[in-house]
Design a protein around this motif. Sequence first.
Motif, PDB file in Angstrom:
ATOM      1  N   ILE A 166       0.835  -1.202   0.000  1.00 17.61           N
ATOM      2  CA  ILE A 166       0.000   0.000   0.000  1.00 17.61           C
ATOM      3  C   ILE A 166       0.869   1.252   0.000  1.00 17.61           C
ATOM      4  CG2 ILE A 166      -1.607   1.374   1.396  1.00 17.61           C
ATOM      5  CD1 ILE A 166      -2.877  -1.355   2.238  1.00 17.61           C
ATOM      6  N   SER A 167       1.892   1.280   0.833  1.00 20.83           N
ATOM      7  CA  SER A 167       2.758   2.459   0.913  1.00 20.83           C
ATOM      8  C   SER A 167       3.510   2.697  -0.386  1.00 20.83           C
ATOM      9  CB  SER A 167       3.745   2.304   2.068  1.00 20.83           C
ATOM     10  OG  SER A 167       3.057   2.288   3.287  1.00 20.83           O
ATOM     11  N   GLN A 216       2.725   1.444  -3.405  1.00 17.52           N
ATOM     12  CA  GLN A 216       1.765   1.731  -4.466  1.00 17.52           C
ATOM     13  C   GLN A 216       1.314   3.188  -4.405  1.00 17.52           C
ATOM     14  OE1 GLN A 216      -2.260   0.465  -4.061  1.00 17.52           O
ATOM     15  NE2 GLN A 216      -2.579   0.278  -6.264  1.00 17.52           N
ATOM     16  N   ALA A 217       1.083   3.670  -3.211  1.00 14.14           N
ATOM     17  CA  ALA A 217       0.622   5.053  -3.058  1.00 14.14           C
ATOM     18  C   ALA A 217       1.640   6.035  -3.598  1.00 14.14           C
ATOM     19  CB  ALA A 217       0.329   5.330  -1.586  1.00 14.14           C
ATOM     20  N   GLN A 241      -8.360   3.531   9.036  1.00  9.33           N
ATOM     21  CA  GLN A 241      -8.618   2.104   8.819  1.00  9.33           C
ATOM     22  C   GLN A 241      -8.949   1.404  10.129  1.00  9.33           C
ATOM     23  OE1 GLN A 241      -4.915   1.090   6.699  1.00  9.33           O
ATOM     24  NE2 GLN A 241      -6.217   0.138   5.158  1.00  9.33           N
TER      25      GLN A 241
END
Length: 156
Positions: free
Chosen positions: A15-16, A18-19, A101
């Motif tokens: 996630i990190s 990809q962001a 989250q």
Amino acid sequence: MVIGIICSAIAGAFISVQAAVNAKMNVHLGAWATTVLVFIVGLVGSLIPLVLFGGDLAGIRDVSPIYALGGLLGVGVVFCVMRSIQLLGPTLSVSVILVSQLVWALGVDLFGAFGMPQLTLAPGQVIGLMILLLGVVIFKQSQATALARESMKEAA
């Protein structure tokens, strides 16, 4: 449980990264074009293991249509994470995302939403959330102080 922790850690890393990648791609393509490209590549990336390892798409008839909203939520995730990184930077953005989250996941647990087992709220969970939120505030303040110090060094 160990496999779940490993998968969670890998997901956090993905996630990190990809962001950050999406935020850079957004500079060249724009937010919506980047979101479309991310999902097209994701579709291909999902189809390959589906074909290689198999899967039961026939079971789609048994899935409630409300769960199809997961795909739309994914579009919102990609778009909002991209924008938040542009506006807040990666570390603050991810910190706020993590708190959000956890709050929403706690809500799912407390209400047993989407067929998940319903849990009761424990004082430790509230304390943990407050500590996490305080950690984000301290982290951001520390980051701002470090940036100010760097600016003063460069000016001198």
